[in-house]
Design an enzyme around this catalytic site. Structure first.
Site, short mmCIF file in Angstrom:
data_model
loop_
_atom_site.label_atom_id
_atom_site.label_comp_id
_atom_site.label_asym_id
_atom_site.label_seq_id
_atom_site.Cartn_x
_atom_site.Cartn_y
_atom_site.Cartn_z
N LYS A 152 26.21 -5.76 2.40
CA LYS A 152 25.15 -5.65 1.39
C LYS A 152 23.88 -6.34 1.86
CE LYS A 152 27.86 -5.01 -2.80
NZ LYS A 152 27.99 -5.47 -4.18
N ASP A 194 -10.10 9.19 4.03
CA ASP A 194 -10.74 9.81 5.19
C ASP A 194 -10.05 9.30 6.46
OD1 ASP A 194 -12.48 11.25 6.77
OD2 ASP A 194 -14.02 9.68 6.77
N VAL A 195 -8.91 9.91 6.76
CA VAL A 195 -8.13 9.56 7.95
C VAL A 195 -7.80 10.84 8.71
CG1 VAL A 195 -7.15 7.45 6.95
CG2 VAL A 195 -5.95 9.61 6.66
N TRP A 216 -6.33 11.67 -0.03
CA TRP A 216 -7.70 11.40 -0.47
C TRP A 216 -8.48 10.61 0.58
CZ3 TRP A 216 -10.26 6.79 -1.84
CH2 TRP A 216 -11.49 6.99 -2.48
N GLU A 226 16.25 3.10 1.00
CA GLU A 226 16.78 2.66 -0.29
C GLU A 226 18.02 3.45 -0.68
OE1 GLU A 226 17.73 0.61 -3.45
OE2 GLU A 226 16.17 0.00 -2.06
N ARG A 286 -2.60 10.44 8.48
CA ARG A 286 -2.08 10.86 7.17
C ARG A 286 -0.58 11.10 7.25
NH1 ARG A 286 -5.61 14.55 6.18
NH2 ARG A 286 -6.92 13.05 5.06
N SER A 317 20.15 -4.65 2.47
CA SER A 317 18.95 -5.24 1.87
C SER A 317 17.92 -5.57 2.94
CB SER A 317 19.33 -6.49 1.08
OG SER A 317 18.19 -7.09 0.50
N GLU A 325 26.01 -0.23 -0.88
CA GLU A 325 26.44 -1.06 -2.01
C GLU A 325 27.51 -0.36 -2.84
OE1 GLU A 325 23.07 -2.31 -4.29
OE2 GLU A 325 22.34 -3.63 -2.70
#
Length: 122
Positions: free
Chosen positions: A99, A54-55, A52, A74, A60, A103, A81
């Site tokens: 871990k 304006d780039v 949406w 992630e 984008r 993270s 983990e």
């Protein structure tokens, strides 16, 4: 069927197997990881917003790419983990280090999202 037999497949069969494993991984991440679900929601907002705004097309692509990167990191963090927990639930300095580094990778990915979006928008 053992792992050696699966790895021996080639061509379309291997691609189909790999796709199935990838879909199972996405399902496991979505159903088992609240952080992944939260990032999916962020993606559902930011990706349409990127189209949406304006780039330029390059901007984008970067806006969309960094939010996908957050999902990727992630999943990797969750995989670390899960592997550590599979080995042992005992508290161990090496398990904590693994871990914590997973993270930290996610923290850096989220920081990159904030940096890129704010740089392009401001």
């Amino acid at each position: 069927m053992d792992a050696g037999q699966l790895k021996g497949r080639t061509g379309l069969a291997r691609i189909l197997n790999a796709t199935g494993y990838s879909m199972a991984g996405l399902k496991a991440a979505f159903t088992g990881e609240a952080a992944f679900r939260q990032l999916v929601l962020i993606n559902l907002v930011l990706i349409p917003l990127a189209f949406w705004l304006d780039v330029t097309r390059a901007e984008r692509a970067i806006l969309v790419g960094v939010v996908f990167l957050g999902l990727i990191v992630e999943i990797l963090n969750s995989a670390i983990e899960a592997a550590v927990d599979r080995i042992s639930l005992d508290i161990h300095p090496l398990a904590k280090r693994a871990k914590d580094m997973g993270s930290a990778a996610q923290f850096l990915a989220l920081s990159l999202i904030a940096l890129v979006w704010s740089t392009i928008l401001l």
